[in-house]
Design a protein around this motif. Structure first.
Motif, PDB file in Angstrom:
ATOM      1  N   GLY A 119     -18.717 -23.793  37.383  1.00  0.00           N
ATOM      2  CA  GLY A 119     -17.510 -23.899  38.187  1.00  0.00           C
ATOM      3  C   GLY A 119     -16.274 -23.450  37.425  1.00  0.00           C
ATOM      4  N   LYS A 120     -16.216 -23.780  36.133  1.00  0.00           N
ATOM      5  CA  LYS A 120     -15.098 -23.321  35.305  1.00  0.00           C
ATOM      6  C   LYS A 120     -15.133 -21.800  35.148  1.00  0.00           C
ATOM      7  CE  LYS A 120     -14.970 -27.600  32.589  1.00  0.00           C
ATOM      8  NZ  LYS A 120     -15.223 -28.189  31.241  1.00  0.00           N
ATOM      9  N   MET A 121     -16.330 -21.245  34.989  1.00  0.00           N
ATOM     10  CA  MET A 121     -16.451 -19.786  34.907  1.00  0.00           C
ATOM     11  C   MET A 121     -15.970 -19.139  36.196  1.00  0.00           C
ATOM     12  SD  MET A 121     -20.169 -19.329  33.046  1.00  0.00           S
ATOM     13  CE  MET A 121     -20.767 -20.588  31.914  1.00  0.00           C
ATOM     14  N   TYR A 122     -16.301 -19.750  37.319  1.00  0.00           N
ATOM     15  CA  TYR A 122     -15.833 -19.237  38.602  1.00  0.00           C
ATOM     16  C   TYR A 122     -14.307 -19.228  38.643  1.00  0.00           C
ATOM     17  CZ  TYR A 122     -15.425 -18.703  43.688  1.00  0.00           C
ATOM     18  OH  TYR A 122     -15.109 -18.259  44.949  1.00  0.00           O
ATOM     19  N   GLY A 123     -13.699 -20.313  38.162  1.00  0.00           N
ATOM     20  CA  GLY A 123     -12.252 -20.389  38.132  1.00  0.00           C
ATOM     21  C   GLY A 123     -11.619 -19.329  37.250  1.00  0.00           C
ATOM     22  N   ARG A 124     -12.355 -18.889  36.216  1.00  0.00           N
ATOM     23  CA  ARG A 124     -11.874 -17.819  35.330  1.00  0.00           C
ATOM     24  C   ARG A 124     -12.319 -16.443  35.818  1.00  0.00           C
ATOM     25  NH1 ARG A 124     -13.019 -21.931  31.276  1.00  0.00           N
ATOM     26  NH2 ARG A 124     -15.118 -21.117  30.948  1.00  0.00           N
ATOM     27  N   ARG A 125     -12.868 -16.387  37.023  1.00  0.00           N
ATOM     28  CA  ARG A 125     -13.357 -15.150  37.642  1.00  0.00           C
ATOM     29  C   ARG A 125     -14.495 -14.533  36.817  1.00  0.00           C
ATOM     30  NH1 ARG A 125      -9.755 -10.924  38.319  1.00  0.00           N
ATOM     31  NH2 ARG A 125     -11.045 -10.214  40.047  1.00  0.00           N
TER      32      ARG A 125
ATOM     33  N   GLY B 281     -20.708 -14.012  33.631  1.00  0.00           N
ATOM     34  CA  GLY B 281     -20.477 -13.192  32.453  1.00  0.00           C
ATOM     35  C   GLY B 281     -19.026 -12.771  32.353  1.00  0.00           C
ATOM     36  N   GLY B 282     -18.631 -12.390  31.141  1.00  0.00           N
ATOM     37  CA  GLY B 282     -17.253 -12.008  30.922  1.00  0.00           C
ATOM     38  C   GLY B 282     -16.828 -10.773  31.671  1.00  0.00           C
ATOM     39  N   GLY B 283     -17.783  -9.914  32.025  1.00  0.00           N
ATOM     40  CA  GLY B 283     -17.447  -8.691  32.741  1.00  0.00           C
ATOM     41  C   GLY B 283     -17.648  -8.766  34.241  1.00  0.00           C
ATOM     42  N   VAL B 284     -18.088  -9.919  34.744  1.00  0.00           N
ATOM     43  CA  VAL B 284     -18.372 -10.055  36.173  1.00  0.00           C
ATOM     44  C   VAL B 284     -17.064 -10.082  36.963  1.00  0.00           C
ATOM     45  CG1 VAL B 284     -19.329 -11.603  37.930  1.00  0.00           C
ATOM     46  CG2 VAL B 284     -20.579 -11.201  35.801  1.00  0.00           C
ATOM     47  N   GLU B 285     -17.053  -9.390  38.081  1.00  0.00           N
ATOM     48  CA  GLU B 285     -15.904  -9.409  39.000  1.00  0.00           C
ATOM     49  C   GLU B 285     -16.041 -10.642  39.864  1.00  0.00           C
ATOM     50  OE1 GLU B 285     -12.570  -8.651  39.758  1.00  0.00           O
ATOM     51  OE2 GLU B 285     -13.238  -6.614  39.282  1.00  0.00           O
ATOM     52  N   GLY B 286     -15.758 -11.797  39.246  1.00  0.00           N
ATOM     53  CA  GLY B 286     -16.096 -13.071  39.862  1.00  0.00           C
ATOM     54  C   GLY B 286     -14.974 -13.719  40.631  1.00  0.00           C
ATOM     55  N   GLY B 287     -15.116 -15.042  40.789  1.00  0.00           N
ATOM     56  CA  GLY B 287     -14.168 -15.793  41.573  1.00  0.00           C
ATOM     57  C   GLY B 287     -14.331 -15.600  43.066  1.00  0.00           C
ATOM     58  N   ARG B 288     -15.563 -15.295  43.526  1.00  0.00           N
ATOM     59  CA  ARG B 288     -15.781 -15.054  44.954  1.00  0.00           C
ATOM     60  C   ARG B 288     -17.236 -15.310  45.325  1.00  0.00           C
ATOM     61  NH1 ARG B 288     -16.984  -9.007  45.511  1.00  0.00           N
ATOM     62  NH2 ARG B 288     -17.375  -8.363  43.357  1.00  0.00           N
ATOM     63  N   VAL B 289     -17.457 -15.532  46.609  1.00  0.00           N
ATOM     64  CA  VAL B 289     -18.796 -15.658  47.168  1.00  0.00           C
ATOM     65  C   VAL B 289     -19.016 -14.473  48.092  1.00  0.00           C
ATOM     66  CG1 VAL B 289     -20.352 -17.053  48.580  1.00  0.00           C
ATOM     67  CG2 VAL B 289     -18.702 -18.171  47.042  1.00  0.00           C
ATOM     68  N   VAL B 290     -20.095 -13.750  47.872  1.00  0.00           N
ATOM     69  CA  VAL B 290     -20.461 -12.627  48.732  1.00  0.00           C
ATOM     70  C   VAL B 290     -21.512 -13.137  49.716  1.00  0.00           C
ATOM     71  CG1 VAL B 290     -21.436 -10.311  48.830  1.00  0.00           C
ATOM     72  CG2 VAL B 290     -19.990 -10.973  46.889  1.00  0.00           C
ATOM     73  N   ALA B 291     -21.177 -13.157  50.987  1.00  0.00           N
ATOM     74  CA  ALA B 291     -22.114 -13.703  51.974  1.00  0.00           C
ATOM     75  C   ALA B 291     -21.818 -13.165  53.364  1.00  0.00           C
ATOM     76  CB  ALA B 291     -22.048 -15.234  51.991  1.00  0.00           C
ATOM     77  N   ASP B 292     -22.834 -12.582  53.975  1.00  0.00           N
ATOM     78  CA  ASP B 292     -22.804 -12.302  55.407  1.00  0.00           C
ATOM     79  C   ASP B 292     -23.477 -13.520  56.041  1.00  0.00           C
ATOM     80  OD1 ASP B 292     -22.926 -11.371  57.968  1.00  0.00           O
ATOM     81  OD2 ASP B 292     -24.400  -9.787  57.562  1.00  0.00           O
ATOM     82  N   TRP B 293     -22.702 -14.579  56.214  1.00  0.00           N
ATOM     83  CA  TRP B 293     -23.273 -15.888  56.518  1.00  0.00           C
ATOM     84  C   TRP B 293     -23.880 -15.920  57.921  1.00  0.00           C
ATOM     85  CZ3 TRP B 293     -25.264 -19.349  53.802  1.00  0.00           C
ATOM     86  CH2 TRP B 293     -25.522 -20.630  54.309  1.00  0.00           C
ATOM     87  N   PRO B 294     -25.181 -16.228  58.033  1.00  0.00           N
ATOM     88  CA  PRO B 294     -25.840 -16.211  59.345  1.00  0.00           C
ATOM     89  C   PRO B 294     -25.631 -17.476  60.153  1.00  0.00           C
ATOM     90  CG  PRO B 294     -27.423 -16.743  57.652  1.00  0.00           C
ATOM     91  CD  PRO B 294     -26.127 -16.482  56.933  1.00  0.00           C
ATOM     92  N   GLY B 295     -25.231 -18.564  59.493  1.00  0.00           N
ATOM     93  CA  GLY B 295     -25.062 -19.838  60.177  1.00  0.00           C
ATOM     94  C   GLY B 295     -26.343 -20.664  60.181  1.00  0.00           C
ATOM     95  N   LEU B 296     -26.194 -21.960  60.391  1.00  0.00           N
ATOM     96  CA  LEU B 296     -27.322 -22.889  60.359  1.00  0.00           C
ATOM     97  C   LEU B 296     -27.649 -23.494  61.718  1.00  0.00           C
ATOM     98  CD1 LEU B 296     -26.496 -24.781  57.031  1.00  0.00           C
ATOM     99  CD2 LEU B 296     -28.030 -22.826  57.357  1.00  0.00           C
TER     100      LEU B 296
END
Length: 382
Positions: A89-95, A311-326
């Motif tokens: 979660g901290k890594m996500y916050g640092r993107r 990873g340090g080079g990841v273009e992070g801080g996001r969720v990639v999802a074509d969410w289908p729903g439940l």
């Protein structure tokens, strides 16, 4: 791929089995970029790892597993990260972390062994391809050596192929005495078959010397980092984690699994130091789990799951999802999260961008033509 008896032993042990017979495989290539693949054997529950708390159907389906949802890291209006993944979660916050949800390989049945085979070989059907996509990836890179290293009792399928692979496994047993090692070396010295294998084993043992190699999560993370940061060491690694088959008592068992994974990733990050900036770690599983909870507080074999890049080079801080729903009408076969993204496309894009390779060539060499989508892009910062 792990031996069947190893897999069944891990399943029987239940919680805390993440590093039963841990596996780590590495390949040497002349680059300062690094790529690590962590496989979650047993079908990790993506709906619990990255909870779609913004989906109106989620709480009704998963309420008994998520009473601690408020303590997790809320990533956006839809998704909340499991609270055990605090460092991630901290890594996500640092993107530095990115998640891909509702993702799956081409496999659509529910056998662990068949699903892992498809995931590791890059085929469309179990056992249709003999070598692994990670081994084929190594052949696309200029190499200072033809050798790869598997830190495991057996070499995982993803790293089997034309590139030679030796093996090393962290052990709880004391080191062999120097006199014994000398005697065995002398015994094998004149043997044309055993001498090269023994010499390679000694070289691998030397690479792992003074790393404090153990089987706990943090030790394995530090061990991986120590290999990847050696000046002439490997730059590609694979780790195997077990125990993700949570048919019962999932709440506590999965939390323990994720705490171990979190500790390993944090130790790897810290051990890599400056090299973290050029490192990409992919975490993926063979398939997901059912949307509904079963009668023993667990979930059964499903389809769509979640994959993560850190990873340090990841273009992070996001969720990639074509969410289908439940909602019931949106589920795959009326029971599973419907996959909307190709895991092969994610792997092809992540490996190509991480290692500076042509994405179209990587996609063509690593995965069967019938596998579908073009490589994903924009995963790694230039």
């Amino acid at each position: 791929m792990i031996l069947r008896r190893q897999f069944l032993s891990a399943a029987a042990l239940g919680a805390g089995t993440l590093f039963v017979a841990p596996g780590l495989a590495l390949a040497t290539v002349p680059t300062e970029r690094r790529f690590v693949f962590i496989i979650q054997r047993g079908a990790a529950d993506g709906l619990d790892i990255l909870r779609p708390t913004g989906d109106p159907a989620f709480a009704g389906l998963r309420g008994q597993l998520i009473d601690d949802a408020a303590t997790g890291t809320k990533l956006d209006g839809m998704f909340t990260l499991h609270p055990a993944l605090a460092e991630v979660g901290k890594m996500y916050g640092r993107r530095q972390a990115l998640f891909v949800h509702a993702v799956a390989s081409p496999y659509r049945d529910r056998s662990h062994f068949d699903g892992q085979n498809v995931l590791e070989t890059g085929g469309t059907q179990p056992y249709a391809v003999r070598d692994g996509w990670l081994n084929r990836l190594v052949t696309l890179l200029p190499r200072s050596s033809d050798a790869a290293i598997a830190i495991a009792a057996t070499v995982p399928i993803a790293l089997r192929g034309s590139v030679q692979v030796a093996s090393f496994a962290p052990s709880a047993l004391p080191d062999a005495a120097d006199d014994l090692m000398t005697r065995v070396t002398a015994l094998y010295d004149a043997d044309p078959q055993l001498h090269p294998a023994w010499a390679a084993a000694l070289e691998t043992k030397g690479l792992a010397a003074q790393t404090g190699a153990g089987q706990d999560p943090a030790s394995l993370g530090r061990l991986t980092a120590s290999f990847l940061t050696k000046p002439n060491g490997p730059r590609i690694a694979m780790l195997e984690t077990l125990g993700w088959d949570t048919h019962n008592a999932q709440k506590g068992r999965l939390a323990n699994q994720l705490k171990s994974l979190d500790a390993m990733l944090a130790a790897m990050r810290d051990g890599l130091g400056a090299a973290w900036a050029t490192t990409t770690v992919l975490v993926a599983t063979e398939f997901g789990r059912t949307v509904a909870v079963n009668g023993t507080g667990g979930t059964d074999h499903g389809t769509g799951s979640v994959a993560m890049l850190v990873g340090g080079g990841v273009e992070g801080g996001r969720v990639v999802a074509d969410w289908p729903g439940l909602a019931p009408a949106s589920l795959y076969q009326a029971r599973d999260l419907r996959p909307t993204t190709s895991l092969d496309a994610l792997i092809a894009g992540a490996t190509a961008e991480s290692l500076g390779l042509d994405p179209a060539r990587v996609r063509r060499e690593l995965f069967a033509p019938a596998n579908g989508e073009r490589p994903m892009s924009g995963l790694i910062r230039a």
